[in-house]
Design a protein around this motif. Structure first.
Motif, mmCIF file in Angstrom:
data_model
loop_
_atom_site.group_PDB
_atom_site.id
_atom_site.type_symbol
_atom_site.label_atom_id
_atom_site.label_comp_id
_atom_site.label_asym_id
_atom_site.label_seq_id
_atom_site.Cartn_x
_atom_site.Cartn_y
_atom_site.Cartn_z
ATOM 1 N N ALA A 32 41.880 39.423 17.381
ATOM 2 C CA ALA A 32 41.773 39.176 15.941
ATOM 3 C C ALA A 32 40.793 38.042 15.685
ATOM 4 N N LEU A 33 40.181 38.076 14.526
ATOM 5 C CA LEU A 33 39.278 37.011 14.089
ATOM 6 C C LEU A 33 39.792 36.499 12.747
ATOM 7 N N HIS A 34 40.041 35.188 12.696
ATOM 8 C CA HIS A 34 40.559 34.557 11.482
ATOM 9 C C HIS A 34 39.463 33.722 10.833
ATOM 10 N N TRP A 35 39.485 33.657 9.500
ATOM 11 C CA TRP A 35 38.667 32.710 8.739
ATOM 12 C C TRP A 35 39.602 31.830 7.907
ATOM 13 N N TYR A 36 39.336 30.513 7.935
ATOM 14 C CA TYR A 36 40.110 29.548 7.160
ATOM 15 C C TYR A 36 39.166 28.688 6.328
ATOM 16 N N ARG A 37 39.679 28.228 5.210
ATOM 17 C CA ARG A 37 38.952 27.320 4.329
ATOM 18 C C ARG A 37 39.698 25.995 4.351
ATOM 19 N N ALA A 91 38.347 31.469 13.817
ATOM 20 C CA ALA A 91 39.178 31.309 15.004
ATOM 21 C C ALA A 91 39.380 32.667 15.662
ATOM 22 N N LEU A 92 39.304 32.651 16.973
ATOM 23 C CA LEU A 92 39.449 33.875 17.744
ATOM 24 C C LEU A 92 40.844 33.968 18.322
ATOM 25 N N GLY A 93 41.478 35.100 18.115
ATOM 26 C CA GLY A 93 42.757 35.376 18.746
ATOM 27 C C GLY A 93 42.542 36.378 19.858
ATOM 28 N N PRO A 94 42.708 35.962 21.108
ATOM 29 C CA PRO A 94 42.481 36.896 22.213
ATOM 30 C C PRO A 94 43.674 37.807 22.420
ATOM 31 N N GLY A 95 43.467 38.858 23.192
ATOM 32 C CA GLY A 95 44.547 39.771 23.524
ATOM 33 C C GLY A 95 45.162 39.392 24.853
ATOM 34 N N GLY A 96 45.865 40.317 25.435
ATOM 35 C CA GLY A 96 46.473 40.108 26.744
ATOM 36 C C GLY A 96 47.548 39.049 26.702
ATOM 37 N N THR A 97 47.669 38.282 27.764
ATOM 38 C CA THR A 97 48.753 37.306 27.874
ATOM 39 C C THR A 97 48.501 36.068 27.040
ATOM 40 N N SER A 98 47.328 35.943 26.443
ATOM 41 C CA SER A 98 47.028 34.767 25.630
ATOM 42 C C SER A 98 47.281 35.007 24.149
ATOM 43 N N TYR A 99 47.975 36.098 23.814
ATOM 44 C CA TYR A 99 48.205 36.373 22.396
ATOM 45 C C TYR A 99 48.920 35.195 21.757
ATOM 46 N N GLY A 100 48.597 34.957 20.481
ATOM 47 C CA GLY A 100 49.188 33.827 19.763
ATOM 48 C C GLY A 100 48.341 32.585 19.813
ATOM 49 N N LYS A 101 47.444 32.454 20.775
ATOM 50 C CA LYS A 101 46.638 31.253 20.915
ATOM 51 C C LYS A 101 45.298 31.450 20.222
ATOM 52 N N LEU A 102 45.090 30.738 19.137
ATOM 53 C CA LEU A 102 43.804 30.781 18.454
ATOM 54 C C LEU A 102 42.878 29.730 19.022
ATOM 55 N N THR A 103 41.613 30.108 19.213
ATOM 56 C CA THR A 103 40.565 29.150 19.551
ATOM 57 C C THR A 103 39.665 29.012 18.338
ATOM 58 N N PHE A 104 39.577 27.795 17.809
ATOM 59 C CA PHE A 104 38.799 27.544 16.600
ATOM 60 C C PHE A 104 37.371 27.161 16.942
ATOM 61 N N GLY A 105 36.448 27.568 16.064
ATOM 62 C CA GLY A 105 35.103 27.039 16.111
ATOM 63 C C GLY A 105 35.087 25.665 15.469
ATOM 64 N N GLN A 106 33.910 25.023 15.520
ATOM 65 C CA GLN A 106 33.787 23.659 14.990
ATOM 66 C C GLN A 106 33.717 23.638 13.476
ATOM 67 N N GLY A 107 33.434 24.783 12.867
ATOM 68 C CA GLY A 107 33.382 24.855 11.422
ATOM 69 C C GLY A 107 31.980 24.728 10.860
ATOM 70 N N THR A 108 31.806 25.272 9.661
ATOM 71 C CA THR A 108 30.584 25.086 8.870
ATOM 72 C C THR A 108 30.982 24.321 7.619
ATOM 73 N N ILE A 109 30.331 23.165 7.417
ATOM 74 C CA ILE A 109 30.618 22.331 6.243
ATOM 75 C C ILE A 109 29.691 22.766 5.121
ATOM 76 N N LEU A 110 30.290 23.277 4.053
ATOM 77 C CA LEU A 110 29.511 23.735 2.907
ATOM 78 C C LEU A 110 29.629 22.732 1.773
ATOM 79 N N THR A 111 28.489 22.319 1.230
ATOM 80 C CA THR A 111 28.456 21.454 0.043
ATOM 81 C C THR A 111 27.684 22.191 -1.030
ATOM 82 N N VAL A 112 28.327 22.385 -2.175
ATOM 83 C CA VAL A 112 27.692 23.066 -3.298
ATOM 84 C C VAL A 112 27.407 22.020 -4.374
ATOM 85 N N HIS A 113 26.127 21.843 -4.671
ATOM 86 C CA HIS A 113 25.703 20.831 -5.651
ATOM 87 C C HIS A 113 25.619 21.445 -7.037
ATOM 88 N N PRO A 114 26.214 20.717 -8.046
ATOM 89 C CA PRO A 114 26.165 21.248 -9.421
ATOM 90 C C PRO A 114 24.734 21.265 -9.957
#
Lengths: 114, 111
Positions: A32-37, A91-114
């Motif tokens: 599975a692949l998760h996206w979080y804000r 975040a990546l959710g692997p299969g097999g015996t590692s199910y449940g363990k998410l590995t997160f990326g470092q993130g992308t910082i978004l700044t939206v200027h008015p």
């Protein structure tokens, strides 16, 4: 340890611009692949969870696509608003015996200027 | 519903002291997780649990212990705190394999 990479590290856009960022992951052993804000001083909140190659998910102005064969996901924001400013994590959710363990990326910082 | 709560919100420890962080969830989730967040390192999994009475190691388990005696609670213990454990700790819970719900975080400083 799985390597989940996000690009760019940070992004500055003007209000109204559309933007997108990338999450790359090893295509083997995928579940599975998760996206979080993550807004400053708050907790991460889930945007999408995708499991099938070719999945496309949409929530308002935000959408995501998934390519498990080549190991990437894109997050798109249409017509960015200042309230979209946040760190976007995948975040990546692997299969097999590692199910449940998410590995997160470092993130992308978004700044939206008015 | 309160969702996921964490106690305490802030703590300062001296090197060698011990403490326990409490995570509670009221969503009847089977899975619970402890992460630490450090600048430039992202979120890293310390330990997790797939159900009451079970625990498993994550990416950075050394120096921490956990217990899941009740389904709704997941405790993270530091037996002998070290300055390297200065971090923000997040607890999360989920119905696997769905999205995780995060608590508000605990900021821990070890001097």
């Amino acid at each position: 340890i799985l390597n989940v990479e996000q690009s760019p590290q940070s992004l500055h856009v003007q209000e109204g611009d559309s933007t997108n960022f990338t999450c790359s992951f090893p295509s083997s052993n995928f579940y599975a692949l998760h996206w979080y804000r993550w807004e400053t001083a708050k907790s991460p909140e889930a945007l999408f969870v995708m499991t099938l190659n070719g999945d496309e998910k949409k929530k308002g102005r935000i959408s995501a696509t998934l390519n498990t064969k080549e190991g990437y996901s894109y997050l798109y924001i249409k017509g960015s608003q200042p309230e979209d400013s946040a760190t976007y994590l995948c975040a990546l959710g692997p299969g097999g015996t590692s199910y449940g363990k998410l590995t997160f990326g470092q993130g992308t910082i978004l700044t939206v200027h008015p | 519903n309160a969702g996921v709560t964490q106690t305490p919100k802030f703590r300062v420890l001296k090197t060698g002291q011990s403490m326990t962080l409490l995570c509670a969830q009221d969503m009847n989730h089977e899975y619970m997780y402890w992460y630490r967040q450090d600048p430039g390192m992202g979120l890293r999994l310390i330990h997790y649990s797939v159900g009451e009475g079970t625990t498993a190691k994550g990416e950075v388990p050394d120096g921490y212990n956990v217990s899941r005696l009740k389904k709704q609670n997941f405790l993270l213990g530091l037996e002998s705190a070290a300055p390297s454990q200065t971090s923000v700790y997040f607890c999360a819970s989920s119905y696997f394999p769905y999205e995780q719900y995060f608590g508000p975080g605990t900021r821990l400083t070890v001097t």
